[in-house]
Design an enzyme around this catalytic site. Structure first.
Site, short mmCIF file in Angstrom:
data_model
loop_
_atom_site.label_atom_id
_atom_site.label_comp_id
_atom_site.label_asym_id
_atom_site.label_seq_id
_atom_site.Cartn_x
_atom_site.Cartn_y
_atom_site.Cartn_z
N HIS A 198 -3.07 3.23 -4.47
CA HIS A 198 -2.30 2.73 -3.02
C HIS A 198 -0.88 1.96 -3.63
CE1 HIS A 198 -6.02 2.84 -0.43
NE2 HIS A 198 -6.77 2.75 -1.63
N GLU B 51 -4.16 1.18 10.15
CA GLU B 51 -3.74 2.76 10.07
C GLU B 51 -3.93 2.54 11.59
OE1 GLU B 51 -5.63 1.87 8.12
OE2 GLU B 51 -5.35 3.01 6.47
N ASP C 236 -11.49 -2.77 12.25
CA ASP C 236 -10.31 -1.83 12.47
C ASP C 236 -11.90 -0.85 12.89
OD1 ASP C 236 -11.41 -1.37 9.94
OD2 ASP C 236 -10.31 0.24 9.01
N TRP D 77 -7.37 -3.48 8.91
CA TRP D 77 -6.73 -1.60 8.55
C TRP D 77 -5.67 -1.63 9.33
CZ3 TRP D 77 -6.54 -2.90 2.59
CH2 TRP D 77 -7.70 -3.09 2.85
N ASP E 123 1.02 -1.14 -0.29
CA ASP E 123 0.03 -0.26 0.15
C ASP E 123 0.80 1.31 0.04
OD1 ASP E 123 -2.11 2.01 0.74
OD2 ASP E 123 -3.22 0.15 0.61
N ASP F 203 -8.99 -0.83 -5.62
CA ASP F 203 -10.05 0.05 -5.31
C ASP F 203 -10.17 1.63 -4.49
OD1 ASP F 203 -7.82 -0.44 -3.37
OD2 ASP F 203 -8.60 0.14 -0.81
N GLU F 204 -10.45 2.33 -5.14
CA GLU F 204 -10.15 4.16 -4.77
C GLU F 204 -9.03 4.85 -5.66
OE1 GLU F 204 -10.71 4.33 0.86
OE2 GLU F 204 -9.38 3.12 0.28
C1 ACM Z 1 -10.89 -0.55 0.77
O1 ACM Z 1 -11.33 -0.60 2.57
N1 ACM Z 1 -10.28 0.79 0.52
C2 ACM Z 1 -10.88 -1.87 0.20
#
Ligand code: ACM
Ligand code: ZN
Length: 523
Positions: free
Chosen positions: A217, A430, A391, A428, A146, A291-292
């Site tokens: 990412h 973070e 998360d 996740w 990422d 994604d994103e």
């Molecule tokens: C994601 O949470 N961006 C897959």
């Protein structure tokens, strides 16, 4: 009630109990090293594992009588699952007599661990694999790359780990804070270490599915090889986790960078990385993210625009579709099945179904394209944010959100349930920097996840689950595993608003601190 999680498909209690000897033995048609950690192999033992090819791959039959225990399964995984059931039934030196016939509802019962944002390392991952076996979970989706760190050795591109696995600072205080800690964070797995972890997982019936997230990412890769981006600027491995809040957008801080989809070298890079990943991982599934992906760089990049024009693509969404189609075709050649996040379902030119691609439905907002995909024969993994984003604080998504999950609430028509591979919880990282928080986010959420994967919605009962979880807590205490206390897991109103505010504005660890306080008060 038998205190088993996930609760078996069929279970009958009987009177009496089996007594475990001081030198309890077992005999088996399979090689079961994980059972040998508890009992010794012996030819005249009264715990017997028997091969029965008629039983499904993860299923088992178990009979506990006063004089003997018989376990039938077609392979090791069923045998180990029966053994987890037995371990959960042990009460002192006794196991209550019972008959169980069991098998899972969904074939995909997974969790995703993000090691880019925080690197946990081999020993912690092995612990997670042990926990997964205990809950009869069978897929570790491993988010290895990422923006914030590249965590897998790729021999053709050594700078991915030499440069891409290290960052100089880390965002602290929540997504809306501007604070950072100026302490380097680094770590990656060599291919040799990955092989060791795959073998460890395989013994436990767990498939490891790597995720290499393209075309967004990917900043850690662009830090190592700036030519991968549209404008080839020097780029650091970023330590801020926010990018879609206005005050971050106003910085000259381009966490929304994407791979340039107009350069041949980028496609060469992607295929070479995937080539090594496909060779390393036995899993037929490979997660390619998707994604994103913001469009801003692609809109400004002449090379990307040229691809759009020359291929009659409608827009940047279709540019991503064009890229994903090439990745799908590459993986198909390798005999692999691609998985992508549900954003990739929005490109009309995408050839997902032709390639047998699996869509992972994660977004908080309903996505009609994803729902149409599963309802028209496409395969899907369900990770809807409200239920499976582990998360998030419990204050936001209480345990009941997970336990009461029903695919019908997310647009999966009952006649298309067979297109659902299963369910997956997301870790996740973070705001999960350590084992203590990781465990608290896991327990009891992964138990609830496990039961969602094991039993259809109409067979689940939250009250009953809570009682069985209560009975298992002493074991978690004894093993020193951190779990969320009920006041936290069920998000009692006392602290909820404060936890939610602090999660994004100052202290994402407040819920853990309050959980500790509740534990202290109970002592
Ligand atoms: C994601 O949470 N961006 C897959
Ligand atoms: Zn470009």
């Amino acid at each position: 009630m038998l205190n088993i999680i996930p609760y078996p498909k069929f279970a009958k209690e009987k009177s009496g109990a089996f007594s475990i000897d001081d030198n309890q033995g077992f005999k088996s048609d399979f090689d079961l090293p994980l059972v040998e950690e508890y009992f010794s192999a012996s030819d005249n033992a009264n715990i017997v594992f028997i091969k029965d090819p008629a039983i499904s791959k993860e299923g088992y039959k178990l009979t506990v009588d006063e004089g003997e225990i018989n376990i039938f399964s077609s392979g090791k995984t069923g045998a180990y699952y029966a053994f987890q059931t037995l371990k959960q039934l042990i009460d002192g030196k006794k196991i209550p007599c019972c008959e169980i016939e069991d098998e899972p509802y969904f074939s995909w019962r997974g969790i995703n661990i993000d090691e880019s944002r925080h690197f946990f390392g081999k020993e912690q991952i092995k612990k997670v694999l042990d926990y997964m076996l205990f809950e009869k979970l069978n897929v570790l989706h491993w988010h290895l790359t990422d923006d914030h760190g590249w965590r897998i050795e790729i021999k053709k591109y050594p700078l991915l780990t030499e440069i891409g696995s290290k960052r100089e600072y880390t965002h602290i205080g929540g997504w809306k804070s501007f604070k950072k800690e100026n302490k380097p964070h680094c770590g990656f797995y060599t291919q040799q270490e990955i092989k060791e972890i795959i073998a460890y997982a395989k013994e436990r019936g767990i498939r490891i599915v790597p995720e290499i997230d393209f075309p967004a990412h990917s900043i850690s890769a662009m830090a190592a090889y700036p030519y991968l981006s549209c404008f080839e600027e020097e780029q650091e491995v970023i330590g801020y986790f926010s990018w879609d809040y206005p005050k971050f957008r106003s910085l000259d801080f381009r966490a929304n960078k994407t791979l340039c989809l107009g350069k041949k070298e980028v496609y060469d890079f992607v295929f070479s990385v995937l080539d090594e990943v496909c060779a390393l991982f036995e899993s037929e599934y490979i997660h390619i993210g998707g994604d994103e992906a913001p469009h801003s760089e692609w809109k400004r990049c002449e090379k990307c625009q040229k691809v759009i024009r020359e291929n009659n693509l409608k827009d940047e969404t279709e540019l991503q579709g064009y890229f994903e189609n090439k990745v799908f075709a590459f993986l198909k050649e390798k005999g692999k099945i691609p998985i992508g996040w549900n954003e990739i379902a929005s490109a009309e030119n995408l050839k997902s179904k032709e390639c047998g691609a699996v869509i992972q439905y994660w977004t908080r907002n309903r996505d009609i394209n994803a729902e149409n995909y599963v309802n028209s024969g496409g395969k899907m993994i369900l990770s809807n944010h409200q239920c499976f984003y582990f998360d998030m604080p419990y204050a936001r998504y209480p345990l009941s959100n997970t336990y009461c999950y029903n695919p019908a609430d997310y647009g999966v028509n009952s006649e298309n349930l067979s297109n659902v591979l299963g369910v997956e919880g997301e870790f996740w990282s973070e705001w999960i920097s350590d084992k203590k928080k990781l465990e608290m986010q896991m327990f009891p959420r992964i138990q609830a996840l496990s039961e969602v994967g094991w039993l259809p919605a109409e067979k689940r009962d939250l009250k009953d689950f809570i009682q069985r979880w209560e009975a298992q807590k002493p074991m978690f205490e004894k093993l020193g595993i951190n779990y969320a206390k009920d006041e936290i897991a069920f998000a009692s109103n006392k602290h909820r608003a404060k936890i939610l505010y602090k999660f994004t504005h100052g202290n994402p660890y407040l819920e853990v601190e309050l959980n500790d306080k509740i534990k202290e008060q109970r002592r």
